[in-house]
Design a protein around this motif. Structure first.
Motif, PDB file in Angstrom:
ATOM      1  N   VAL A  75      41.905  28.702  31.729  1.00 58.01           N
ATOM      2  CA  VAL A  75      41.069  27.709  31.308  1.00 58.01           C
ATOM      3  C   VAL A  75      39.684  28.138  31.272  1.00 58.01           C
ATOM      4  N   ILE A  76      39.259  28.371  32.536  1.00 55.04           N
ATOM      5  CA  ILE A  76      37.817  28.835  32.683  1.00 55.04           C
ATOM      6  C   ILE A  76      37.885  29.783  34.169  1.00 55.04           C
ATOM      7  N   HIS A  77      36.817  30.225  34.151  1.00 59.79           N
ATOM      8  CA  HIS A  77      36.300  31.192  35.410  1.00 59.79           C
ATOM      9  C   HIS A  77      37.290  32.561  35.414  1.00 59.79           C
ATOM     10  N   GLY A  78      37.899  32.980  34.276  1.00 54.17           N
ATOM     11  CA  GLY A  78      38.505  34.395  34.234  1.00 54.17           C
ATOM     12  C   GLY A  78      37.458  35.334  34.456  1.00 54.17           C
ATOM     13  N   VAL A 214      44.401  27.227  40.416  1.00 57.87           N
ATOM     14  CA  VAL A 214      43.558  28.189  40.347  1.00 57.87           C
ATOM     15  C   VAL A 214      44.348  29.602  41.094  1.00 57.87           C
ATOM     16  N   MET A 215      44.273  30.603  40.629  1.00 55.64           N
ATOM     17  CA  MET A 215      45.088  31.885  40.788  1.00 55.64           C
ATOM     18  C   MET A 215      44.406  32.381  42.258  1.00 55.64           C
ATOM     19  N   SER A 216      45.212  33.510  42.808  1.00 55.24           N
ATOM     20  CA  SER A 216      44.989  34.116  43.830  1.00 55.24           C
ATOM     21  C   SER A 216      43.698  34.738  43.972  1.00 55.24           C
ATOM     22  N   ASP A 217      43.130  35.127  43.049  1.00 53.40           N
ATOM     23  CA  ASP A 217      41.808  35.759  43.098  1.00 53.40           C
ATOM     24  C   ASP A 217      40.615  34.758  43.399  1.00 53.40           C
ATOM     25  N   GLY A 218      40.868  33.394  43.318  1.00 59.72           N
ATOM     26  CA  GLY A 218      40.156  32.572  43.718  1.00 59.72           C
ATOM     27  C   GLY A 218      39.356  31.935  42.821  1.00 59.72           C
ATOM     28  N   TRP A 219      39.449  32.512  41.510  1.00 58.65           N
ATOM     29  CA  TRP A 219      38.444  31.764  40.481  1.00 58.65           C
ATOM     30  C   TRP A 219      39.275  31.491  39.258  1.00 58.65           C
ATOM     31  N   THR A 220      40.101  32.093  38.766  1.00 59.38           N
ATOM     32  CA  THR A 220      40.741  32.050  37.603  1.00 59.38           C
ATOM     33  C   THR A 220      41.551  30.753  37.429  1.00 59.38           C
TER      34      THR A 220
END
Ligand code: MF3
Ligand code: CO
Length: 252
Positions: A75-78, A214-220
């Protein structure tokens, strides 16, 4: 507190906005099969600096890149990286530039080669919903008029509006008051639009349900149901008449 910008500040925001819009256009033009998201990030960073500006996102709350690049169900922040874009992907690019004390912020979703009918429609409806909301971004209207217009436009076409992330005021800080939801949110209050306000309106639209995670990278941020998502954003100035697009997608 919602700040009203002076003539001088507006001039500086036009300058930042122009660089930001050109950076989005550059990113969008680079979207093609075989290109990595990191290559786009590098070029955009170089471009922004060549204009005497700084990428707003780099280092923001520890964000590690200059652009957010979110593909398909993202959605955002990839975070840009080694990912290679493929034919049929839809690619959301979100970029900010900081110049002489002021920020610009804008986003758009671009097709990678040939895309599905549904993906095309999602991209179009997302962009159109922004312009639907824009009709209410002027003196005489209030925030929920704009939010409701976006929500109605999207939902009438069978898509859903992300609830967990919203637009925002913009100026000396990337995120200023007020929050600008893309759906009617009673808790957002009903501030009047007044000339001199500068806001970033940014519908995030999902093909399926509005839930995200939110994915485990903390952003995606991805759609919970794995379906596609699109994003469209401009920074705008409220005037006594038509709103002014500070990140004008039409200006070279
Ligand atoms: N463009 C985003 C927004 O409107 C900000 C990106 S978050 C960052 O809020 F961390 F990448 F900067
Ligand atoms: Co924004």
């Amino acid at each position: 507190m919602i700040t009203l910008k002076s003539k001088r500040e507006i001039q500086l925001m036009r300058q930042a906005g122009k660089i930001t819009a050109a950076a989005r256009a550059l990113a969008g033009a680079m979207v093609a099969p075989g290109v990595t998201t990191r290559e786009i990030d590098k070029e955009v960073c170089r471009f922004i600096r060549s204009k005497g500006a700084e990428p707003s996102f780099l280092g923001y709350n520890g964000y590690p890149a200059s652009v957010c690049i979110s593909v398909n169900d993202e959605v955002i922040h990839g975070i840009p990286g080694r990912r290679v874009l493929r034919e049929g992907d839809i690619v959301s690019v979100d970029v900010g530039a900081f110049k002489d004390g002021y920020h610009g912020d804008c986003a758009g979703t671009y097709p990678c080669g040939e895309i599905s009918e549904e993906a095309r429609r999602l991209i179009d409806v997302t962009r159109e919903s922004f312009f639907e909301g824009l009709k209410y971004a002027r003196e005489g209207y209030r925030l929920p008029d704009l939010s409701g217009a976006i929500q109605h436009y999207v939902e009438a076409r069978g898509f859903s509006v992300v609830r967990d992330y919203v637009g925002h005021g913009i100026g000396t800080r990337m995120h200023e008051a007020p929050e600008i939801p893309n759906y009617v949110e009673p808790k957002a209050g009903r501030p009047r639009f007044l000339r001199g306000m500068t806001i970033a309106v940014e519908p995030m639209v999902n093909a399926g349900g509005f839930d995200v995670c939110v994915m485990s990278d903390g952003w995606t941020v991805k759609t919970a149901d794995g379906r596609l998502s699109a994003h469209y954003e401009n920074s705008i100035l409220i005037t006594d008449g038509e709103p002014e697009l500070l990140t004008d997608p039409e200006a070279e």
